[in-house]
Design a protein around this motif. Structure first.
Motif, PDB file in Angstrom:
ATOM      1  N   SER A  86       0.838  -1.193   0.000  1.00 53.78           N
ATOM      2  CA  SER A  86       0.000   0.000   0.000  1.00 53.78           C
ATOM      3  C   SER A  86       0.880   1.252   0.000  1.00 53.78           C
ATOM      4  CB  SER A  86      -0.887   0.012   1.249  1.00 53.78           C
ATOM      5  OG  SER A  86      -0.089   0.134   2.409  1.00 53.78           O
ATOM      6  N   ARG A  87       0.280   2.366  -0.300  1.00 52.80           N
ATOM      7  CA  ARG A  87       1.005   3.642  -0.249  1.00 52.80           C
ATOM      8  C   ARG A  87       1.500   3.901   1.173  1.00 52.80           C
ATOM      9  NH1 ARG A  87      -2.034   8.291  -3.163  1.00 52.80           N
ATOM     10  NH2 ARG A  87      -1.928   6.624  -4.666  1.00 52.80           N
ATOM     11  N   ARG A  88       0.683   3.560   2.147  1.00 49.79           N
ATOM     12  CA  ARG A  88       1.058   3.733   3.548  1.00 49.79           C
ATOM     13  C   ARG A  88       2.328   2.940   3.861  1.00 49.79           C
ATOM     14  NH1 ARG A  88      -3.101   1.863   8.126  1.00 49.79           N
ATOM     15  NH2 ARG A  88      -4.335   3.370   6.980  1.00 49.79           N
ATOM     16  N   GLU A 140       1.566  -2.546   6.443  1.00 47.89           N
ATOM     17  CA  GLU A 140       0.621  -3.582   6.008  1.00 47.89           C
ATOM     18  C   GLU A 140      -0.142  -4.171   7.190  1.00 47.89           C
ATOM     19  OE1 GLU A 140      -0.211  -4.245   2.816  1.00 47.89           O
ATOM     20  OE2 GLU A 140       1.130  -2.561   2.420  1.00 47.89           O
ATOM     21  N   ARG A 143      -3.019  -2.191   8.319  1.00 49.14           N
ATOM     22  CA  ARG A 143      -4.180  -2.319   7.427  1.00 49.14           C
ATOM     23  C   ARG A 143      -4.863  -3.661   7.628  1.00 49.14           C
ATOM     24  NH1 ARG A 143      -2.827  -2.303   1.839  1.00 49.14           N
ATOM     25  NH2 ARG A 143      -5.040  -2.041   1.490  1.00 49.14           N
ATOM     26  N   ARG A 145      -3.668  -6.662   7.131  1.00 43.95           N
ATOM     27  CA  ARG A 145      -3.355  -7.700   6.144  1.00 43.95           C
ATOM     28  C   ARG A 145      -2.802  -8.905   6.885  1.00 43.95           C
ATOM     29  NH1 ARG A 145      -0.392  -5.819   0.744  1.00 43.95           N
ATOM     30  NH2 ARG A 145      -0.735  -8.004   0.294  1.00 43.95           N
TER      31      ARG A 145
END
Length: 186
Positions: A86-88, A140, A143, A145
């Motif tokens: 992800s961008r994060r 990640e 988020r 994941r």
């Protein structure tokens, strides 16, 4: 210009460019600083006898600095993006890489004399790679994941940081050599 003054300034240029080159380990724009220092030297220290850094050299250095950025970016982003980062995660990876390189460089300090420099440089490289892993993993994991996917993204970010930094250092070494040759021989 007096030859003693010229060669003293050339030695200072080479020393400053070497420090800028080492700054690449910490995520600093060392290659751009090398090109900027060479341009400043070409403007201020060239003389009619032909000594000095040429403007052709400066333009070659600017092109090499741009290539170094492309190499670092592609190496850093390609693997992580391939794993679906992800961008994060990419942002955390950058922050983690910078922080890790500073901490890694500090870890090399207790080693005596030459070992302290080598330890600091290797520590910065290893710490930056580990920090990139930690940042990407955290990005990640935050988020939610799965652990395996977060590990895969972290490993990709770590490898990307390592290879990107090594590639940028290699290009910076060429830039340092070109600058030194042009200042002392050119």
């Amino acid at each position: 210009m007096n030859p003693w003054l010229y060669y003293t300034l050339a030695a200072l240029l080479i020393a400053a460019c070497t420090l800028a080159w080492l700054g690449n380990l910490f995520g600093a724009p060392g290659n751009w600083v090398i090109a900027g220092l060479a341009a400043l030297f070409a403007w201020l220290a060239s003389d009619p006898t032909g000594r000095g850094v040429s403007w052709t050299c400066v333009f070659v250095l600017l092109a090499l600095a741009a290539v170094g950025e492309v190499v670092e970016f592609v190496a850093g982003a390609a693997g992580a993006a391939k794993q679906g980062a992800s961008r994060r995660s990419m942002i955390y990876s950058l922050v983690g890489g910078f922080t890790g390189s500073l901490l890694g460089a500090g870890a090399g300090l207790p080693v005596p004399v030459v070992g302290s420099l080598l330890g600091s440089l290797l520590g910065a490289l290893a710490g930056g790679s580990a920090g990139a892993f930690a940042g990407a993993y955290y990005g990640e994991a935050s988020r939610e994941r799965p652990h395996d996917e977060s590990i895969a993204v972290g490993k990709a970010a770590m490898r990307g940081r390592l290879w990107g930094t090594l590639g940028k250092l290699a290009i910076g070494a060429v830039m340092l050599g070109v600058t030194t040759a042009d200042a002392l021989i050119g």
